[in-house]
Enzyme design. Sequence first.
Site, PDB file in Angstrom:
ATOM      1  N   CYS A   1     162.513   8.940  70.821  1.00 22.93           N
ATOM      2  CA  CYS A   1     162.901   9.673  69.624  1.00 22.93           C
ATOM      3  C   CYS A   1     162.209  11.049  69.630  1.00 22.93           C
ATOM      4  CB  CYS A   1     162.572   8.845  68.386  1.00 22.93           C
ATOM      5  SG  CYS A   1     163.176   9.513  66.835  1.00 22.93           S
TER       6      CYS A   1
ATOM      7  N   HIS B   1     171.281   5.827  68.134  1.00 28.12           N
ATOM      8  CA  HIS B   1     169.903   6.294  68.239  1.00 28.12           C
ATOM      9  C   HIS B   1     168.958   5.112  68.042  1.00 28.12           C
ATOM     10  CE1 HIS B   1     166.895   9.479  68.199  1.00 28.12           C
ATOM     11  NE2 HIS B   1     166.270   8.803  67.261  1.00 28.12           N
TER      12      HIS B   1
ATOM     13  N   ASP C   1     175.005   7.978  69.144  1.00 25.40           N
ATOM     14  CA  ASP C   1     173.919   8.603  68.386  1.00 25.40           C
ATOM     15  C   ASP C   1     174.522   9.744  67.572  1.00 25.40           C
ATOM     16  OD1 ASP C   1     171.689  10.067  67.500  1.00 25.40           O
ATOM     17  OD2 ASP C   1     170.520   9.557  69.284  1.00 25.40           O
TER      18      ASP C   1
END
Length: 293
Positions: free
Chosen positions: A172, A261, A229
């Site tokens: 991330c 994601h 995502d």
Amino acid sequence: MQHDIDAGTAGLDGLLNPPLSRRGFVMTSLMSGLTLATTRVEAQVIHTDASGVTAGEVTIPAGDGPMPAYRAVPEGAGPFPIVLVIEEIFGVHDYIKDICRRLAKAGYCAVAPELYARQGDLSTMTDVKQIVRDVISKTPDTQWIADLDATASWAATSAKGDPARLGVMGWCRGGRGAWLYAAHRRDLKAAVAWYGPIGGEPSAIQPRTAGDVAGEINAPLLALYGGADTGIPVASVEAARDAAKAAGRSVELVVYPDAPHGFHADYRLSYRKEAAEDGWRRALAFLKANGLG
């Protein structure tokens, strides 16, 4: 190792600003359990025990005091290749600690420093927007880059790490960190970015994006992204890969078409087992293929 650290700053004008004054550490130890700031499954899907490894919380000397971190390293004399683990925005919680143990089981000295320890106590935060506003956006890139350098030096002197075999892996926001750190360290052997943001709005303390530095990375980078995502367009990652290629750098991009994601985060509803397992196999193979065997 100082020579390599200094040399690694070349070519990053606009990223490395004059030193900013640092604040005291808000977090002096790591959080227990999982983050409170996101919807979780009942428990982590994967739990890695510490058999055959030495694992636990440590403190790393930083420029302004002891920084909390988690390290896991195989038992034995070493030295072992070093993997710097860059957390998500949620702190070094049980998921990140487990990743360190997984890497140690694979033969690595894995260390995850709490890079946001000065900006706020992530163990108490339940609002993602608050974390982004009050912690992430206020953490200078110069600060966490210097902290990773300090972590690499500590791993080599105090955790049986081999400074000649240094890699980085981030998830991330930590995936963004993997791109930027690869542009910082000339002695880096390999980087793995799990769904790290490519773009974003620059600021005075975070002046360059991952896309901005793609053509400057000093090590091969494996980019693992989800096609579903909604926050990171695949086209932006492809553009970063192409910019790297045009500059003679190496980016291997793998896109999992149906993965959202956070598909590797096995404590969240975003977890996708098949993509996570395939990505992990690829990540370990990539490290070994690029001098971290």
